[in-house]
Design a protein around this motif. Structure first.
Motif, mmCIF file in Angstrom:
data_model
loop_
_atom_site.group_PDB
_atom_site.id
_atom_site.type_symbol
_atom_site.label_atom_id
_atom_site.label_comp_id
_atom_site.label_asym_id
_atom_site.label_seq_id
_atom_site.Cartn_x
_atom_site.Cartn_y
_atom_site.Cartn_z
ATOM 1 N N UNK A 37 -18.911 -23.517 0.276
ATOM 2 C CA UNK A 37 -17.699 -24.270 0.588
ATOM 3 C C UNK A 37 -16.777 -23.393 1.426
ATOM 4 N N UNK A 38 -16.009 -24.042 2.271
ATOM 5 C CA UNK A 38 -15.100 -23.300 3.139
ATOM 6 C C UNK A 38 -13.988 -24.192 3.644
ATOM 7 N N UNK A 39 -12.867 -23.587 3.985
ATOM 8 C CA UNK A 39 -11.725 -24.305 4.542
ATOM 9 C C UNK A 39 -11.090 -23.438 5.620
ATOM 10 N N UNK A 40 -10.485 -24.084 6.607
ATOM 11 C CA UNK A 40 -9.833 -23.349 7.695
ATOM 12 C C UNK A 40 -8.785 -24.240 8.332
ATOM 13 N N UNK A 41 -7.759 -23.627 8.888
ATOM 14 C CA UNK A 41 -6.730 -24.363 9.615
ATOM 15 C C UNK A 41 -6.573 -23.750 10.991
ATOM 16 N N UNK A 42 -6.718 -24.592 12.037
ATOM 17 C CA UNK A 42 -6.506 -24.080 13.390
ATOM 18 C C UNK A 42 -5.076 -24.346 13.867
ATOM 19 N N UNK A 43 -4.350 -25.247 13.191
ATOM 20 C CA UNK A 43 -2.941 -25.535 13.502
ATOM 21 C C UNK A 43 -2.723 -25.767 14.987
ATOM 22 N N UNK A 44 -3.690 -26.446 15.623
ATOM 23 C CA UNK A 44 -3.607 -26.664 17.072
ATOM 24 C C UNK A 44 -2.541 -27.694 17.427
ATOM 25 N N UNK A 45 -2.455 -28.754 16.630
ATOM 26 C CA UNK A 45 -1.570 -29.866 16.970
ATOM 27 C C UNK A 45 -1.278 -30.636 15.687
ATOM 28 N N UNK A 46 -0.167 -31.357 15.673
ATOM 29 C CA UNK A 46 0.190 -32.085 14.462
ATOM 30 C C UNK A 46 -0.832 -33.162 14.109
ATOM 31 N N UNK A 47 -1.530 -33.720 15.084
ATOM 32 C CA UNK A 47 -2.516 -34.758 14.771
ATOM 33 C C UNK A 47 -3.856 -34.577 15.480
ATOM 34 N N UNK A 48 -3.881 -33.959 16.669
ATOM 35 C CA UNK A 48 -5.151 -33.800 17.400
ATOM 36 C C UNK A 48 -5.914 -32.580 16.908
#
Length: 380
Positions: free
Chosen positions: A228-239
């Motif tokens: 299992x894994x999780x990540x956030x790229x925080x590129x855009x609020x919705x895209x």
């Protein structure tokens, strides 16, 4: 680290209750979309959603409870004092609407995510920690990931994870205003003529245990959660990130935990596959990053083409669908597939289910804000 296994599940979609309904609808490649009569759809770009057909749907309290009953019965499971209950939900907007309208017998507390978790824990007699996950379309997958971490580290031996969303006007209107809903009422993931997603009813509950605890009580594991894994790229609020960076990072973390960093043992991917302009090419790029030169050899499908987008319930319902692909040896199709978008160049299992010897599968999900999850399921 303790091995995490799945010993039971309960599931509900617009196709009905249980695994056989999933087999008939999702694996049959039969979309469940139709005009919804729960509210006036006149102001919106489409009347369609994947609902149970009821003008007045059950509450999230009810569907989570039904799924939990099915899951614990399948597992032969009795909750322990330390059994955790973790649920992905943003609360029950349909119940809130009924409360605003002054309907009798409506408990406004059911609109609170944490209260729904308490109700589910009380129903199954679980006295361990209780957590609600509200991070949109990865909420229920996040619940599973958190539970796996607790079990693998030895902090507890069992967890009951759930997720629910039922189509209602509040969220329907928001997605419509964002031009995310399909103009013609059909969901065509990865196709060049796709025009958006549609919402759907969905709920599921799964029982997770350490393999040793399951063995002690004589339970038969349905599958192992190998990574299992999780990540956030925080590129855009919705895209999503155009190259699917966050999705690739989450999948790579899950595969490393499963001891397969290059994904060489993965036989199938259940994709997020929203059929929106930005998601499908980004997800395709992310999977290229994960599998490299082998990417075009790994079958990928989007079951949202039949169930609709289940929002907070998407991760856990698609987890159950992926589990059925393992146990049944069948890959669910991407329904409504026409012609591939030039930027979507993988094997999307178009329109018809495919027999396959699936020993290990990857289930990925993504959410607004750039959050991504990945789960690796393995046949025992």
């Amino acid at each position: 680290m303790a091995e995490v296994v799945v010993t039971g599940f309960g599931v509900r979609t617009a196709f009905g209750r249980g695994a056989d309904a999933i087999r008939r609808g999702v694996f049959g490649g039969v979309p469940s979309f139709a005009p919804t009569t729960r509210f006036d759809t006149g102001p919106y770009r489409t009347p369609n959603a994947a609902t149970t057909g009821s003008d007045k749907p059950d509450s999230q309290r009810d569907v989570l409870g039904d799924c939990a009953d099915e899951a614990v019965e399948m597992a032969g499971f009795t909750a322990r004092d330390d059994t955790a209950v973790l649920v992905g939900t943003s609360g029950d907007f349909a119940t809130l609407t009924r409360f605003w309208r002054g309907e009798a017998g409506v408990d406004v507390a059911d609109t609170v995510p944490a209260h729904l978790v308490d109700l589910l824990a009380a129903r199954i007699g679980a006295a361990g920690q209780r957590l609600a996950f509200t991070n949109a379309c990865v909420a229920s997958a996040s619940a599973i990931i958190h539970a796996c971490g607790l079990i693998a580290s030895g902090r507890l031996e069992s967890a009951v994870c759930g997720g629910a969303y039922l189509v209602e006007e509040e969220v329907f209107a928001k997605f419509d205003s964002g031009r995310a809903l399909s103009r013609d009422g059909v969901v065509r993931p990865f196709s060049v003529d796709r025009s958006g997603m549609l919402l759907g009813d969905g709920a599921a509950v799964v029982v997770l245990e350490s393999a040793s605890a399951a063995r002690r009580r004589g339970a038969r594991p349905l599958a192992t959660v190998a990574g299992w894994g999780a990540a956030s790229d925080a590129f855009h609020v919705s895209r999503p990130h155009p190259q699917g960076a966050g999705l690739a990072a989450a999948a790579q973390r899950a595969l490393r935990r499963a001891g397969d960093p290059d994904g060489l043992l993965v036989d199938y991917v259940n994709a997020h596959g929203t059929a929106t302009k930005f998601n499908d090419p980004a997800e395709t790029q992310g999977l290229h990053e994960v599998f490299g030169t082998r990417a075009d050899q790994v079958p990928v499908s989007s079951t949202k083409s039949t169930t609709g987008h289940l929002l907070e319930a998407a991760g856990i319902v698609e987890f159950v669908i992926t589990l059925l692909a393992l146990t049944d040896g069948v890959l669910p199709p991407t329904a409504n597939f026409t012609e591939a978008d030039p930027s979507c160049d993988l094997d999307y299992v178009p329109n018809t289910a495919r027999d396959a010897d699936v020993r290990r599968a990857l289930n990925v999900n993504a959410a607004f804000g750039g959050f991504n999850t990945a789960l690796v399921l393995e046949r025992p």
